[in-house]
Write an enzyme that holds these catalytic residues in place. Structure first.
Site, PDB file in Angstrom:
ATOM      1  N   GLU A 195      -9.105  12.901  -6.431  1.00 47.57           N
ATOM      2  CA  GLU A 195      -7.898  13.418  -7.399  1.00 47.57           C
ATOM      3  C   GLU A 195      -8.890  14.145  -8.234  1.00 47.57           C
ATOM      4  OE1 GLU A 195      -4.421  11.797  -9.096  1.00 47.57           O
ATOM      5  OE2 GLU A 195      -3.974  10.338  -7.297  1.00 47.57           O
ATOM      6  N   SER A 263     -13.607   3.169   9.745  1.00 47.04           N
ATOM      7  CA  SER A 263     -13.557   1.921  10.608  1.00 47.04           C
ATOM      8  C   SER A 263     -12.975   2.584  11.971  1.00 47.04           C
ATOM      9  CB  SER A 263     -12.495   0.978  10.403  1.00 47.04           C
ATOM     10  OG  SER A 263     -12.959   0.472   9.152  1.00 47.04           O
ATOM     11  N   ASP A 335      -2.357   6.593   0.289  1.00 50.70           N
ATOM     12  CA  ASP A 335      -2.368   7.140  -1.047  1.00 50.70           C
ATOM     13  C   ASP A 335      -1.957   6.337  -1.838  1.00 50.70           C
ATOM     14  OD1 ASP A 335      -2.822   8.385  -3.191  1.00 50.70           O
ATOM     15  OD2 ASP A 335      -1.725  10.337  -2.908  1.00 50.70           O
ATOM     16  N   ASP A 338      -2.791   6.901  -8.249  1.00 51.34           N
ATOM     17  CA  ASP A 338      -2.319   8.082  -9.010  1.00 51.34           C
ATOM     18  C   ASP A 338      -3.144   7.938 -10.087  1.00 51.34           C
ATOM     19  OD1 ASP A 338      -1.180   9.280  -6.845  1.00 51.34           O
ATOM     20  OD2 ASP A 338       0.899   9.185  -7.520  1.00 51.34           O
TER      21      ASP A 338
END
EC number: 3.5.1.11
Length: 823
Positions: A195, A263, A335, A338
């Site tokens: 972000e 991974s 996600d 924030d």
């Protein structure tokens, strides 16, 4: 003169004698902390005897009559081999590093205090189920038994590091184990860094449409256009980026962008297995350290044996197998973070703006003790959205308007985190169905869980998924105004929203950190993924065989072919190959031709013994530097790894991306072929300075050495040669056998991140399963088990992963008997 010579000889002899005495004393004190694996010890806290059998790789096989006693044994074994590592991680999450390292770790401590992870772990103790609590208490008792033994018998303080960094070791608590899981969540979280970079780049690019080039979306259905970052804050003065990115301080657990985990895991159903049983391969990728993050162990529980990779300090087999189930994990790239820009009240900076008006920050003062200095007192602040982060970290000052601060929402900031209960319940599961029933207990870190039983396979995203409003201004991709209701989280989505696949028709499931699903926001999972290249090679290898075996899965784990190289070289070199006349010997043109000839016959294999990978990697690095430096200036330093999708967009001129090739500060209009040629010349000059001009004799492994660095002692002169493990290695940034490069001068291709554990499980013959960690079992650099597994790991070899007690005893290097003390 003879008298002077005699005195000099005497002084030299005395100095040598004293040096030998000092070295011998240091060795004696350090070796006192080497654990004795062959002994009997009377202890409190167990109901019956515990037997810890160490096989010839020092993997403990723990046998006990009750589950609680088995976890006690695991705690004791962890503390025998990795006590320093456990204490260091605990101090990190507590924000108490400066007590032993001084001011240099103060920034890290202050950040950890602001995130409040340890107090949240203490609160989360109450969220564990009864079986988890019993395991946590028994495990802590086992750790504390070893600490008491060290103190009572003067066993060198438990590890050599404790002599250099003297500090008392507090008893282990159940909350400590939960805190280490939260620490791992931080080490695997990188969405907030994306972000920040997206916002910084948006503010700086002359053409905002070019943001989709340098920070491209993963292939798949398109994403709705994002607003410019500055447009989210009308009327606010936005800063402009200046300077270079600030590196993280010593011992910071926050990963640099691009190092938040990667991974591989894949599974085959019986229909795709030559042996008729299910198969699973897993290699989680983390930063290389000495010792490794992982510690191999086997526990004999009431429901049967469990064996695999554990994390010292945590009483769970995080990945591995039992007699009926095998499981692996990969980073999900969910996600789950924030950032919010919070507006301060200009009349009262103790308040911030909310949808309902001004509100006072929640505050608490904390004192950070600093070695040899006065303590520092700071005030911690929280908003409804989460803790307030310091502007001095992560280049937040470059995106924060005056009169504002930045806060963060993150799923791990929960005082009801039952993730450890989920991991322990997974160990007891006997089928894929039962394993997936444990998924709702996972909070953070969010992972892709791949599971198999003897007949079925499954893949599911486990971990809390934030519920966002469909009207979120930036869809969670940019720091957003925290006072707008639509930008705020609305709790968590139900577990049913987490993507899951079981027994697909094709008989194969897998994840390489690639984009897993394409759902519209806000059920999208993520816009930023960890892989867009390796998944292509994985798909090719999986579909290239009708049926698979353990060995074919191992072959895929160790595959070093770069699909990025195969895609990009024809694009960037298409106007350079086979053009022009032969150049005179000794000229840059001749050197360029030699390099192109080598690359023309190369299949993209990033083999450590070949010269082509080094030429290719240096060329691509120089190419991206030439493409972006004039547009981004110092911010180009943040893009220290090649992004194949960006290069491909530019050279295919997708949506006009070819404009990056023109140097905006020059009068001439440069073509992409011009930039390719100049970048190749740059790369060859750099290679000549670093490794010589004889291109055919170059070795990728000379530049791409896996550096397993001791977290604390790795930079100390002379001592670093004893504690760091450095090995020539194959692979690269975009191969299945991934060796993520540092991206930083003076060794940009040093391998610093990769498979710290590998395991392959075959239910057609379970005892033929194999595993390995990247260094060794011991954290003691004087132990032969400090790096013995690293030698095998470097060669792509494994050790047996058997639940046969007889095999463990037959190759035993010691048996520790813990017996109940007489009351």
């Amino acid at each position: 003169m003879a008298t002077l010579f005699r005195w000099l000889l005497r002084l030299a002899s005395a100095a040598i004698f004293l040096t030998v005495i000092v070295v011998a004393l240091v060795y004696y004190l350090a070796s006192r902390s080497l654990p004795d694996y062959d002994k009997e010890l009377a202890v409190d806290g167990i109901g019956a005897g515990v037997e810890i059998v160490r096989d010839n790789s020092a993997v403990p096989h723990i046998f006990a009559e009750t589950d609680a006693d088995a976890f006690f044994g695991l705690g004791y074994a962890h503390a025998q081999d990795r006590l320093w590592q456990m204490v260091l991680m605990r101090r990190t999450v507590q924000g108490r590093l400066s007590e032993i390292f001084g001011r240099r770790t103060l920034d890290t401590d202050l950040l950890m205090r602001r995130l409040d992870l340890y107090p949240l772990a203490v609160r989360s103790v109450a969220a564990q189920d009864p079986q988890a609590m019993a395991a946590l208490r028994a495990y802590a008792a086992g750790v504390n038994t070893r600490i008491d033994e060290i103190n009572a018998e003067s066993l060198g303080r438990g590890a050599p590091e404790f002599f250099l960094f003297n500090a008392p070791v507090a008893p282990w608590q159940p909350a400590d184990s939960i805190a280490l899981v939260k620490l791992m969540a931080l080490q695997l979280s990188g969405q907030f860094r994306d972000e920040i970079l997206r916002a910084r780049t948006s503010l700086l690019l002359p053409d905002p449409d070019r943001l989709a080039d340098i920070l491209p979306d993963a292939p798949g259905s398109g994403t709705a256009a994002l607003p410019e970052y500055a447009s989210l804050f009308p009327g606010k003065t936005m800063p402009r980026y200046a300077g270079t990115p600030h590196p993280e301080g010593p011992l910071s657990p926050v990963p640099e962008r691009g190092f938040a985990g990667a991974s591989n895991a894949w599974a085959a159903a019986p229909s795709r297995s030559a042996g008729g049983g299910t198969l699973l391969a897993n290699d989680p990728h983390l930063g290389f350290t000495a010792p490794s993050t992982w510690y191999l162990a086997r526990l004999q529980l009431a429901g049967g044996g469990v064996i695999g990779g554990t994390i010292p300090g945590v009483p769970a087999v995080m990945l591995g197998r039992s007699q009926r189930l095998a499981w692996g994990i990969t980073s999900s790239y969910l996600d789950d973070q924030d950032l919010y820009i919070e507006e301060l009240n200009p009349d009262n900076p103790q308040e911030y703006r909310t949808p309902d008006g001004w509100k006072r920050f929640e505050t608490r003062r904390t004192i950070v003790e600093i070695k040899d200095e006065a303590p520092v007192t700071v005030t911690l602040r929280w908003t409804d959205n989460g803790p307030v982060l310091p502007k001095s970290r992560f280049d937040l000052e470059a995106i924060t308007p005056p009169g504002h601060v930045v806060s963060m929402s993150w799923t791990a900031l929960s005082g009801e985190d039952s993730s450890l209960s989920g991991a322990l319940r997974l160990m007891r599961a006997g089928s894929v169905e039962e394993a997936l029933e444990a998924a709702p207990l996972y909070v953070a870190p969010a992972q892709m869980l791949t599971v198999i039983d003897r007949e079925h396979i499954g893949l599911k995203l486990v971990g809390a998924m934030p519920r966002r409003d469909a009207a979120h201004q930036s869809q969670g991709r940019l720091p957003s105004p925290g006072w707008i209701e639509a930008n705020r989280w609305q709790g968590m989505l139900p577990d049913a929203s987490n993507p899951v696949w079981t027994d697909p028709a094709g008989g194969i499931v897998g994840n390489t950190n690639n984009k897993i699903i394409d759902r519209p926001f806000p059920l999208h999972v993520s816009y930023d993924w960890g892989d867009s290249q390796r998944v292509m090679r994985w798909t090719q290898l999986m579909q290239g065989r009708q049926v698979h075996t353990r060995d074919s899965f191992i072959e895929a784990q160790l595959d070093t072919v770069s699909p990025a190289a195969r895609t990009l070289l024809p694009l960037i070199g298409r106007d350079l190959w086979y053009t022009g006349e032969a150049a005179p010997a000794g000229t840059p043109e001749r050197q360029r031709q030699r390099a192109l000839e080598l690359l023309a016959n190369w299949n993209g294999e990033m083999n450590e013994h070949l010269p082509e990978p080094l030429i290719y990697a240096a060329w691509l690095r120089a190419l991206q530097e030439r493409l972006i430096r004039d547009e981004l200036g110092p911010l180009a330093d943040a893009f220290d790894h090649v992004e194949p999708l960006f290069i491909e967009r530019v050279y295919r001129n997708v949506d006009g991306a070819g404009v990056w090739c023109d140097v905006i500060r020059s009068v001439a209009v440069e073509s992409c072929s011009d930039i390719s040629r100049m970048a190749l010349d740059d790369a060859l000059v750099w290679i000549g300075e670093q490794y010589g001009t004889a291109l055919e004799s170059l070795r990728w492994g000379d530049a791409h050495q896996a550096m397993h660095k001791h977290t604390v002692l790795g930079d100390i002169p002379l001592l670093r040669y004893f504690v760091n493990i450095r090995q020539s290695s194959s692979g690269g940034d975009f191969t299945l056998e991934r060796g993520r490069t540092s991206g930083r001068d003076p060794e940009p291709f040093l391998s610093v991140h990769g498979a710290t554990y590998r395991g392959v499980y075959d239910f057609a013959d379970p005892d033929s399963s194999v595993f390995i960690n990247s260094t060794g079992q011991s954290g003691h650099f004087l132990s032969r088990h400090y790096d013995d597994l690293g030698t095998l790991w470097r060669r792509g070899e494994y050790i047996p992963m058997s639940l046969d007690a007889g095999l463990a005893r037959a190759a035993s290097i010691g048996v520790t008997q813990l017996v109940p003390s007489a009351q």
